[in-house]
Design a protein around this motif. Structure first.
Motif, PDB file in Angstrom:
ATOM      1  N   VAL A   1      42.241  33.663  49.590  1.00 25.09           N
ATOM      2  CA  VAL A   1      43.389  34.573  49.576  1.00 25.09           C
ATOM      3  C   VAL A   1      42.974  35.826  50.351  1.00 25.09           C
ATOM      4  N   PRO A   2      43.510  36.035  51.554  1.00 24.98           N
ATOM      5  CA  PRO A   2      43.091  37.201  52.339  1.00 24.98           C
ATOM      6  C   PRO A   2      43.799  38.478  51.904  1.00 24.98           C
ATOM      7  N   GLY A   3      43.561  39.535  52.681  1.00 26.46           N
ATOM      8  CA  GLY A   3      44.205  40.817  52.418  1.00 26.46           C
ATOM      9  C   GLY A   3      43.246  41.870  51.913  1.00 26.46           C
ATOM     10  N   HIS A   4      42.986  42.911  52.734  1.00 22.59           N
ATOM     11  CA  HIS A   4      42.055  43.968  52.300  1.00 22.59           C
ATOM     12  C   HIS A   4      42.591  45.373  52.582  1.00 22.59           C
ATOM     13  N   GLU A   5      43.909  45.502  52.694  1.00 22.40           N
ATOM     14  CA  GLU A   5      44.541  46.820  52.757  1.00 22.40           C
ATOM     15  C   GLU A   5      45.558  46.859  51.616  1.00 22.40           C
ATOM     16  N   VAL A   6      45.038  46.976  50.421  1.00 17.57           N
ATOM     17  CA  VAL A   6      45.825  46.721  49.211  1.00 17.57           C
ATOM     18  C   VAL A   6      46.222  48.029  48.530  1.00 17.57           C
TER      19      VAL A   6
ATOM     20  N   ILE B   1      35.840  46.350  50.696  1.00 20.80           N
ATOM     21  CA  ILE B   1      34.633  46.115  49.894  1.00 20.80           C
ATOM     22  C   ILE B   1      34.924  46.361  48.418  1.00 20.80           C
ATOM     23  N   VAL B   2      34.389  45.483  47.560  1.00 20.72           N
ATOM     24  CA  VAL B   2      34.597  45.634  46.112  1.00 20.72           C
ATOM     25  C   VAL B   2      33.286  45.666  45.323  1.00 20.72           C
ATOM     26  N   GLY B   3      32.148  45.727  46.037  1.00 20.25           N
ATOM     27  CA  GLY B   3      30.869  45.787  45.339  1.00 20.25           C
ATOM     28  C   GLY B   3      29.731  46.075  46.297  1.00 20.25           C
ATOM     29  N   CYS B   4      28.621  46.584  45.757  1.00 19.66           N
ATOM     30  CA  CYS B   4      27.405  46.811  46.537  1.00 19.66           C
ATOM     31  C   CYS B   4      26.233  46.847  45.561  1.00 19.66           C
TER      32      CYS B   4
ATOM     33  N   LYS C   1      23.993  43.897  50.684  1.00 17.72           N
ATOM     34  CA  LYS C   1      24.481  43.064  49.583  1.00 17.72           C
ATOM     35  C   LYS C   1      25.905  43.444  49.175  1.00 17.72           C
ATOM     36  N   LYS C   2      26.607  44.099  50.091  1.00 18.40           N
ATOM     37  CA  LYS C   2      27.997  44.465  49.787  1.00 18.40           C
ATOM     38  C   LYS C   2      28.816  43.210  49.499  1.00 18.40           C
ATOM     39  N   ILE C   3      29.840  43.384  48.697  1.00 19.41           N
ATOM     40  CA  ILE C   3      30.706  42.260  48.323  1.00 19.41           C
ATOM     41  C   ILE C   3      32.075  42.500  48.935  1.00 19.41           C
TER      42      ILE C   3
ATOM     43  N   VAL D   1      41.434  42.439  40.104  1.00 17.37           N
ATOM     44  CA  VAL D   1      40.573  43.187  39.187  1.00 17.37           C
ATOM     45  C   VAL D   1      39.435  43.761  40.019  1.00 17.37           C
ATOM     46  N   VAL D   2      39.250  45.088  39.961  1.00 15.34           N
ATOM     47  CA  VAL D   2      38.310  45.756  40.853  1.00 15.34           C
ATOM     48  C   VAL D   2      37.510  46.806  40.082  1.00 15.34           C
ATOM     49  N   ASN D   3      36.221  46.901  40.390  1.00 15.64           N
ATOM     50  CA  ASN D   3      35.386  47.956  39.826  1.00 15.64           C
ATOM     51  C   ASN D   3      35.927  49.320  40.254  1.00 15.64           C
TER      52      ASN D   3
END
Length: 357
Positions: A66-71, A96-99, A116-118, A140-142
């Motif tokens: 499922v793409p999309g990163h300008e949410v 990015i949602v993690g590091c 190690k970015k996610i 769901v995002v940190n």
């Protein structure tokens, strides 16, 4: 609210193979913890990188995706340890949602360079579940990878800023190119390029749009506010502008020669690469050496820069030039984007779309 310790199902549009065609997909969101926010998606921009990912152009795609990163979305619930957000906040989620939090880039607040970015999608979260993006009902995002959208900024206007906007803002910020009076070039007038013109103009720069044809001249000068328009095949004008630019933001996402553009830079000028290109580019070293010029790159921006950029855009009244579409139009939008047939960013109205299964 307390920790969200239950898994939820959500619906989205996913690519299932390198054809890149998106189709309805129901999946389980990862288990959420005390540091997480549950976001109901309002809208999501479409980036050229989405095409690379869904079509496996980089050879690293995992399906279903499922793409999309300008949410942009609304916070519905927050975990017990969340201090930055409350239910009802309008927020953004970018690439990015993690590091790792421990390496030098992370400690220097440039977590986008963490090894190690996610990624927001086409990656694996720390719990082993795949990450999925914003062409879906919810995420769901940190909390550390969520930004508050400034009050009064429309969701569909904010979405492209979370990738295209910060992608331009970050190198101008990092390389000391925010001061007024500079002369900049924007190479390629797509989603990132049009934001480049707007942000550079708001910083007080003289902006030249560099393109392969006259097709976008009126748009660049009359609508986006560029100061000059240069067609790269016009050898006379290219010669006139030799040694005239402090920087060029190169947004072209396909193979192209660098030599013509390096000649436009002043001493110490910078050619900043932003297009994702998986074939080697070429240049001759004297053009770089004899002007102490730099060929460099930049990748999106940090969470801190994203917050700064959003406030800058609000203060300066910068908006994205967009075309809003529904979820059932995404495949057509991706086809059009691949042909450069959009002014200048598609934004998908997720909340206003019906996902049929």
């Amino acid at each position: 609210m307390g920790s969200l310790d239950v898994e939820r199902k959500t619906r989205g549009l996913a690519a299932t193979d390198p054809s890149g065609i998106l189709s309805p997909y129901t999946y389980t969101l990862r288990s959420t913890g005390p540091e997480d926010v549950f976001v109901k998606v309002i809208c999501c921009g479409i980036c050229h990188t989405d095409i690379h990912q869904v079509k496996n152009h980089l050879g690293m795609s995992n399906y279903p995706m499922v793409p999309g990163h300008e949410v942009v979305g609304e916070v519905v619930e927050v975990g017990s340890g969340v201090t930055k957000f409350t239910a009802g906040d309008i927020v953004g989620v970018g690439c990015i949602v993690g590091c790792c939090g421990n390496c030098q880039p992370c400690k220097s607040e440039i977590e986008q360079y963490c090894n190690k970015k996610i990624w927001s999608y086409n990656d694996v979260y720390t719990d082993g579940k795949p990450t999925q993006g914003g062409f879906a009902d919810a995420m769901v995002v940190n909390q550390n990878f969520v930004v508050k959208i400034p009050e009064g900024m429309a969701a569909e206007q904010a979405a492209p800023l979370l990738c295209a906007g910060v992608t331009v803002y970050s190198p101008l910020n990092h390389f000391g190119l925010k001061k007024s009076g500079l002369r900049g070039g924007i190479l390629g007038l797509g989603g990132v390029g049009h934001m480049g013109v707007k942000i550079a103009k708001a910083m007080g720069h003289h902006v030249t749009v560099i393109s392969s044809s006259m097709k976008k001249k009126e748009e660049a000068l009359d609508h986006l506010g560029a100061d000059d328009y240069l067609v790269s095949s016009d050898s006379t004008r290219m010669q006139e502008l030799v040694d005239s630019l402090d920087y060029i933001i190169d947004t072209i996402p396909v193979f192209h020669p660098l030599v013509p553009y390096l000649s436009l830079l002043k001493v110490d000028g910078k050619l900043i690469l932003m297009g994702v290109i998986n074939t080697p580019l070429e240049f001759i070293t004297p053009l770089v050496m004899l002007g102490r010029k730099s060929i460099t790159g930049s990748f999106v921006g940090s969470m801190k820069e994203t917050e700064e950029m959003l406030e800058f855009c609000k203060e300066k009244g910068i908006t994205s030039t967009i075309e809003v579409v529904k979820m059932d139009y995404i495949n057509t939008a991706l086809e059009r984007l691949e042909k450069n047939d959009v002014r200048y960013r598609f934004v998908v109205d997720v909340a206003g779309s019906k996902l049929d299964h």
